[in-house]
Design an enzyme around this catalytic site. Structure first.
Site, PDB file in Angstrom:
ATOM      1  N   GLY A  53      44.566  32.760  43.354  1.00 50.21           N
ATOM      2  CA  GLY A  53      43.191  32.422  43.553  1.00 50.21           C
ATOM      3  C   GLY A  53      42.978  31.159  44.182  1.00 50.21           C
TER       4      GLY A  53
ATOM      5  CD  GLU B  20      42.998  35.839  45.737  1.00 47.25           C
ATOM      6  OE1 GLU B  20      42.907  37.062  46.277  1.00 47.25           O
ATOM      7  OE2 GLU B  20      42.916  35.235  44.787  1.00 47.25           O
TER       8      GLU B  20
END
Length: 260
Positions: A112, A115
Site C-alpha cells: 500500500g 501504491e
C-alpha cells in the site's frame, strides 16, 4: 476532523503531510485511510493559498511499509472487495487533486505504501528508499491500484516481474526505471520537493488543475484523453489567468495569476 495518524505542517502555503505511525512503519490501517480521505476530500480543498502537498512518513525507516496486515485476518471475499474499493477511492482523491502532490519516500514504500506513492503526482526518494509490491508473498494481490499504476510507470515487462516475484527495488533502480523523479540524500529531499512546488505555484492555477485532469484522462479507460485535452484547453482560454499570462508574455514581465 481531529487527526490521530496524520501530522500537518504548513510552511508558506505548502502542506507537509506526515503519516505518523512510526512504530508500525506507518502501515495503512483503516483509521489512517479514513483520515487521508477526509484530508483530501474536505480539508485540503478548503485551504486558501495552498500551493501543494508533500506527503511523507514519520521516522527514518519507512514511508509506508504496507497495509496493516492484522486487519486482513477478518476479511472474506466481499469485505476484501470493499476494502480494496475504499482504498482505490482514497487514492483517486490524491491522484485527481487539483494542486501538486509530491511523495517524499523516505524509506520502505511497500504494498500500500508503493501504491500510495504512485497515486501522488511526483515522487522524490531518499537514498535508502525501497519500492515493491510484495502482496503475492501473502497469497493476495495489490488492491489499491498497484497492478495498474505500476504498469503505467514501468511498462508491462518490468511491472509484471515485480508484481509476480514480490521483489523490492532500490531508489536508484526506481529512478532508472522511471518510477521516481529524483533520488537525493535525506537532508536534501524536502528542500527539493518544496522547490518543485514553489516553481509550479508560479504557473496559472487553473492551467495546473486542468493539466492534471488531462494527464489522468490518458489512463482512464472510459475517457478519451485527447478529447479531455481539447475541452481543458478551451476552458483555460476563457480564464482571466490566460489573459494575464498572454499579456505578461507580450510585455516581458512576470504574470500575476489569480486562479480565475
Amino acid at each position: 476532523m481531529p487527526y490521530t495518524n496524520l501530522l500537518i505542517d504548513e510552511q508558506d502555503g505548502i502542506l507537509i503531510l506526515t503519516l505518523n505511525r512510526p512504530k508500525a512503519m506507518n502501515a495503512l490501517n483503516t483509521k489512517t485511510m479514513l483520515e487521508l480521505q477526509h484530508f483530501f476530500a474536505e480539508d485540503a480543498p478548503a485551504r486558501e493559498g495552498l500551493k501543494g502537498i508533500i506527503l511523507t512518513g514519520a521516522g527514518e525507516k519507512a514511508f509506508v511499509a504496507g497495509a496493516d496486515i492484522k486487519e486482513f485476518l477478518a476479511l472474506d471475499t466481499q469485505k476484501g472487495q470493499d476494502m480494496a474499493q475504499r482504498g482505490q477511492d482514497v487514492f483517486f482523491l490524491i491522484e485527481r487533486f487539483h494542486k501538486p502532490v509530491i511523495a517524499l519516500v523516505n524509506g520502505f514504500a511497500l504494498g500500500g505504501g508503493c501504491e500510495l506513492s504512485m497515486a501522488c503526482h511526483l515522487r522524490i526518494a531518499t537514498e535508502n528508499a525501497r519500492f515493491g509490491q510484495p502482496e503475492v508473498n501473502l497469497g493476495i494481490i495489490p488492491g489499491y491500484g498497484g497492478t495498474q499504476r505500476l504498469i503505467q510507470y514501468l511498462g508491462k515487462t518490468k511491472a509484471t516481474e515485480l508484481l509476480l516475484t514480490g521483489d523490492m527495488i532500490t531508489a536508484d533502480q526506481a529512478l532508472a526505471w522511471g518510477l521516481v523523479n529524483y533520488v537525493l540524500p535525506a537532508g536534501e529531499a524536502m528542500d527539493k520537493a518544496k522547490a518543485i512546488i514553489g516553481k509550479i505555484a508560479k504557473k496559472g492555477p487553473v492551467a495546473i488543475a486542468k493539466t492534471i485532469e488531462a494527464i489522468n484522462a490518458y489512463f482512464q479507460h472510459d475517457e478519451d484523453g485527447f478529447d479531455r485535452e481539447v475541452k481543458a484547453f478551451g476552458q483555460t482560454t476563457g480564464t482571466e489567468d490566460f489573459k494575464e499570462g498572454a499579456a505578461a508574455f507580450i510585455e516581458k514581465r512576470s504574470a500575476n495569476f489569480t486562479g480565475r
